[in-house]
Design an enzyme around this catalytic site. Structure first.
Site, PDB file in Angstrom:
ATOM      1  N   VAL A  15     -21.258   9.210  -3.039  1.00 38.26           N
ATOM      2  CA  VAL A  15     -22.608   9.329  -2.371  1.00 38.26           C
ATOM      3  C   VAL A  15     -22.436   8.798  -0.704  1.00 38.26           C
ATOM      4  O   VAL A  15     -22.773   9.556   0.008  1.00 38.26           O
ATOM      5  CB  VAL A  15     -23.318   8.493  -3.029  1.00 38.26           C
ATOM      6  CG1 VAL A  15     -25.033   8.726  -2.293  1.00 38.26           C
ATOM      7  CG2 VAL A  15     -23.646   9.170  -4.452  1.00 38.26           C
ATOM      8  N   LYS A 198     -34.474   7.587 -16.039  1.00 35.96           N
ATOM      9  CA  LYS A 198     -35.182   8.430 -15.000  1.00 35.96           C
ATOM     10  C   LYS A 198     -36.512   8.838 -15.484  1.00 35.96           C
ATOM     11  O   LYS A 198     -37.262   8.925 -14.672  1.00 35.96           O
ATOM     12  CB  LYS A 198     -34.139   9.550 -14.904  1.00 35.96           C
ATOM     13  CG  LYS A 198     -32.913   9.565 -14.208  1.00 35.96           C
ATOM     14  CD  LYS A 198     -32.029  10.616 -14.240  1.00 35.96           C
ATOM     15  CE  LYS A 198     -30.607  10.216 -13.725  1.00 35.96           C
ATOM     16  NZ  LYS A 198     -29.449  11.199 -13.891  1.00 35.96           N
ATOM     17  N   GLY A 293     -23.903  14.663  -7.625  1.00 37.16           N
ATOM     18  CA  GLY A 293     -22.890  15.345  -6.686  1.00 37.16           C
ATOM     19  C   GLY A 293     -23.087  14.623  -5.196  1.00 37.16           C
ATOM     20  O   GLY A 293     -24.334  14.129  -4.978  1.00 37.16           O
TER      21      GLY A 293
HETATM   22  N1  NAP Z   1     -22.379  10.268  -7.813  1.00 37.18           N
HETATM   23  C1  NAP Z   1     -23.455  11.022  -7.997  1.00 37.18           C
HETATM   24  O1  NAP Z   1     -23.423  12.094  -8.104  1.00 37.18           O
HETATM   25  C2  NAP Z   1     -24.663  10.114  -7.602  1.00 37.18           C
HETATM   26  C3  NAP Z   1     -25.972  10.852  -7.884  1.00 37.18           C
HETATM   27  C4  NAP Z   1     -27.326  10.324  -7.736  1.00 37.18           C
HETATM   28  C5  NAP Z   1     -27.171   8.841  -7.597  1.00 37.18           C
HETATM   29  N2  NAP Z   1     -25.971   7.960  -7.496  1.00 37.18           N
HETATM   30  C6  NAP Z   1     -26.125   6.644  -7.279  1.00 37.18           C
HETATM   31  O2  NAP Z   1     -25.661   6.362  -6.121  1.00 37.18           O
HETATM   32  C7  NAP Z   1     -24.880   5.126  -5.882  1.00 37.18           C
HETATM   33  C8  NAP Z   1     -23.494   5.165  -5.813  1.00 37.18           C
HETATM   34  O3  NAP Z   1     -22.613   6.203  -6.657  1.00 37.18           O
HETATM   35  P1  NAP Z   1     -21.222   6.760  -6.183  1.00 37.18           P
HETATM   36  O4  NAP Z   1     -21.001   7.721  -7.311  1.00 37.18           O
HETATM   37  O5  NAP Z   1     -21.264   6.967  -4.874  1.00 37.18           O
HETATM   38  O6  NAP Z   1     -20.293   5.155  -6.606  1.00 37.18           O
HETATM   39  P2  NAP Z   1     -18.958   4.975  -6.149  1.00 37.18           P
HETATM   40  O7  NAP Z   1     -17.963   6.282  -5.772  1.00 37.18           O
HETATM   41  O8  NAP Z   1     -18.488   4.126  -6.994  1.00 37.18           O
HETATM   42  O9  NAP Z   1     -19.028   4.298  -4.555  1.00 37.18           O
HETATM   43  C9  NAP Z   1     -19.657   2.760  -4.584  1.00 37.18           C
HETATM   44  C10 NAP Z   1     -19.294   2.489  -3.099  1.00 37.18           C
HETATM   45  O10 NAP Z   1     -19.768   0.992  -3.069  1.00 37.18           O
HETATM   46  C11 NAP Z   1     -18.940   0.115  -2.460  1.00 37.18           C
HETATM   47  N3  NAP Z   1     -19.254  -1.047  -3.187  1.00 37.18           N
HETATM   48  C12 NAP Z   1     -19.728  -1.340  -4.801  1.00 37.18           C
HETATM   49  N4  NAP Z   1     -19.768  -2.574  -4.885  1.00 37.18           N
HETATM   50  C13 NAP Z   1     -19.638  -3.123  -3.766  1.00 37.18           C
HETATM   51  C14 NAP Z   1     -19.659  -4.440  -3.297  1.00 37.18           C
HETATM   52  N5  NAP Z   1     -19.875  -5.522  -4.214  1.00 37.18           N
HETATM   53  N6  NAP Z   1     -19.371  -4.970  -1.858  1.00 37.18           N
HETATM   54  C15 NAP Z   1     -18.955  -4.270  -1.060  1.00 37.18           C
HETATM   55  N7  NAP Z   1     -18.915  -2.676  -1.567  1.00 37.18           N
HETATM   56  C16 NAP Z   1     -19.475  -2.556  -2.619  1.00 37.18           C
HETATM   57  C17 NAP Z   1     -17.678   0.751  -3.130  1.00 37.18           C
HETATM   58  O11 NAP Z   1     -16.360   0.033  -2.263  1.00 37.18           O
HETATM   59  P3  NAP Z   1     -15.017   0.680  -2.157  1.00 37.18           P
HETATM   60  O12 NAP Z   1     -15.107   1.949  -1.663  1.00 37.18           O
HETATM   61  O13 NAP Z   1     -14.466  -0.383  -1.378  1.00 37.18           O
HETATM   62  O14 NAP Z   1     -14.639   0.446  -3.772  1.00 37.18           O
HETATM   63  C18 NAP Z   1     -17.729   2.114  -2.741  1.00 37.18           C
HETATM   64  O15 NAP Z   1     -17.500   2.434  -1.680  1.00 37.18           O
HETATM   65  C19 NAP Z   1     -24.878   4.658  -7.740  1.00 37.18           C
HETATM   66  O16 NAP Z   1     -26.218   3.932  -7.538  1.00 37.18           O
HETATM   67  C20 NAP Z   1     -25.499   6.122  -8.357  1.00 37.18           C
HETATM   68  O17 NAP Z   1     -25.815   5.830  -9.548  1.00 37.18           O
HETATM   69  C21 NAP Z   1     -24.791   9.038  -7.813  1.00 37.18           C
END
Ligand code: NAP
Length: 418
Positions: A15, A198, A293
């Site tokens: 994201v 949700k 996405g």
């Molecule tokens: N993916 C989707 O389609 C989607 C859709 C709607 C909502 N969301 C929501 O958006 C959020 C993020 O999802 P995502 O899919 O982007 O997750 P992701 O790919 O796992 O990315 C998480 C990011 O946060 C960083 N991070 C996590 N914990 C951390 C910590 N303790 N300290 C510093 N940095 C930290 C990670 O760092 P590193 O890169 O260094 O590991 C990474 O860059 C979630 O709440 C999810 O439910 C996602």
């Protein structure tokens, strides 16, 4: 010329990177339309030394507090999980910085409940679909009575692919994971908890009350046989989330359902999400689109950033006469038509025995058939469509039937949407 709006971005995963990409593409057009120059000034990650395509190394930091206490005007959270997301957002708010989040798990949790009404969170429910805005703003002058949605893209993908290919739930779930839709913990999707979170958030926006318990049934027991039966009987099997404000009670449930082909949700396929809203004045409204996405989620985050930069913080709907008891109790036992499948030994009279047991609990039948299971000699399925019945009567009938010696496994009961 006004100075840029400085954004502190927490997270550069799917994201976060999507947000940087979409802002990179659209910064000029956003400025033309809104007069706001948006600029990301810091990005929180776990490991700032790692190379990340499309993200300047100089923006990265592992120090979240330096972002929320530092020189930024808006904090955008795309970390996921409860901590450190919760404490960083709370600190940003204490420092007077508006916050925007995509984190539905945090908002739906007890720990994150204090953030509700303070964090803008369009991206947290159904990503690109502007349903939060619709409920908070578009329908603020109306009375919403009912929401019916497809809120989990993974389950919708799985059931659509099962219908297209005849493959099993396990095989289609693996395909969803390979394409990057599924949650890391598959039970959040398959057992209905993601959709329930949700739905509870949407119900709070729609009805202005803290949602109580959501009745949750996942799609785990669904077999290709059920998806095939749905099609043969003029339905399509969908993962449905339903909320109805019944005045004294609030009914909230998540379950698979047979949806008539003529229903607006029947054509919502693969990973798409949708919400059908019924309101007293507006009538029926259908919202449909990408529920997950990188870019769909980024689109919603950017809209919220523009809103807070324009001085429109998060808000909570205040109903003219808020109910005295904000958390409403368990929903009443519902009534529904049902599709039932019983895996059975192929013995004479098996349909009759099942029909008799249903009749004893006053569950009446509109259709019954027996089919053989080609891959299991001597076994088959009895499939039944039941007229409207109470959930309670059905549960008792199923318990009776599961004690009969003709069953080879657990029965499946799926509601039929009106
Ligand atoms: N993916 C989707 O389609 C989607 C859709 C709607 C909502 N969301 C929501 O958006 C959020 C993020 O999802 P995502 O899919 O982007 O997750 P992701 O790919 O796992 O990315 C998480 C990011 O946060 C960083 N991070 C996590 N914990 C951390 C910590 N303790 N300290 C510093 N940095 C930290 C990670 O760092 P590193 O890169 O260094 O590991 C990474 O860059 C979630 O709440 C999810 O439910 C996602």
């Amino acid at each position: 010329v006004s100075r840029p709006v400085r954004i502190g971005l927490l997270g550069a995963g799917t994201v976060g990177r999507g947000f940087l990409e979409l802002l990179g593409r659209n910064a000029c057009s956003i400025e033309e339309r809104t007069g706001l120059a948006l600029e990301v000034v810091k990005v929180l990650v776990r490991d700032p030394r790692r190379e990340r395509p499309g993200v300047a190394r100089s923006l990265l930091t592992a120090d979240g507090e330096s972002i929320v206490h530092g020189a930024c005007d808006v904090v955008v959270e795309a970390l996921g999980g409860i901590e450190p997301a919760r404490s960083l957002l709370a600190q940003a708010l204490e420092h007077g910085k508006p916050v925007v989040t995509a984190n539905k798990a945090l908002l739906a949790s007890e720990a994150g409940s204090a953030l509700r009404g303070h964090a803008r969170h369009e991206a947290s429910i159904a990503a690109a679909i502007p349903i939060v805005r619709a409920l908070e703003e578009g329908l603020v002058g109306d009375q919403v009575s009912e929401l019916t949605g497809i809120l989990n893209g993974t389950c919708n993908f799985v059931l659509t692919l099962m219908a297209e290919t005849g493959a099993t739930l396990e095989a289609t779930l693996a395909e969803a994971r390979a394409r990057g839709f599924a949650e890391a913990d598959p039970s959040l999707d398959v057992d209905g908890h993601d959709a329930a979170q949700k739905l509870a958030l949407l119900a709070e926006l729609a009805f202005g009350v803290r949602a109580g318990r959501v009745r949750v049934e996942g799609i785990r027991g669904i077999e290709p046989e059920d998806v095939k039966a749905a099609r043969a009987l003029g339905y399509v099997l969908k993962p449905v989330a339903f909320a109805r404000d019944g005045g004294e009670s609030l009914e909230l449930r998540v379950h698979p359902a047979f949806v008539p082909l003529s229903h607006p949700l029947a054509s919502v396929r693969f990973e798409d999400n949708a919400v059908l809203v019924r309101a007293a004045g507006a009538g029926e409204l259908l919202f449909r689109g990408k529920g997950a996405g990188a870019l769909p989620t980024a689109s919603a985050l950017l809209a919220d950033v523009v809103a807070v930069a324009r001085g429109e913080p998060a808000r909570r709907i205040e109903r003219p006469a808020p109910p005295k008891e904000p958390v409403r109790g368990a929903p009443p036992a519902g009534r529904s038509r049902y599709y039932l499948r019983f895996p059975v030994y192929d013995v004479p009279g098996v349909i009759g025995r099942i029909a008799t047991a249903l009749g004893r609990r006053e569950v009446s039948i509109s259709h019954a058939e027996a089919t053989l299971a080609p891959e299991k000699p001597g076994q088959g399925h009895v499939k039944v469509l039941a007229h409207e019945t109470s959930d309670e009567a059905l549960r008792e009938a199923l318990e009776d039937i599961e004690r009969l010696p003709v069953l080879t496994g657990r029965s499946v009961a799926v509601r039929i949407l009106a």
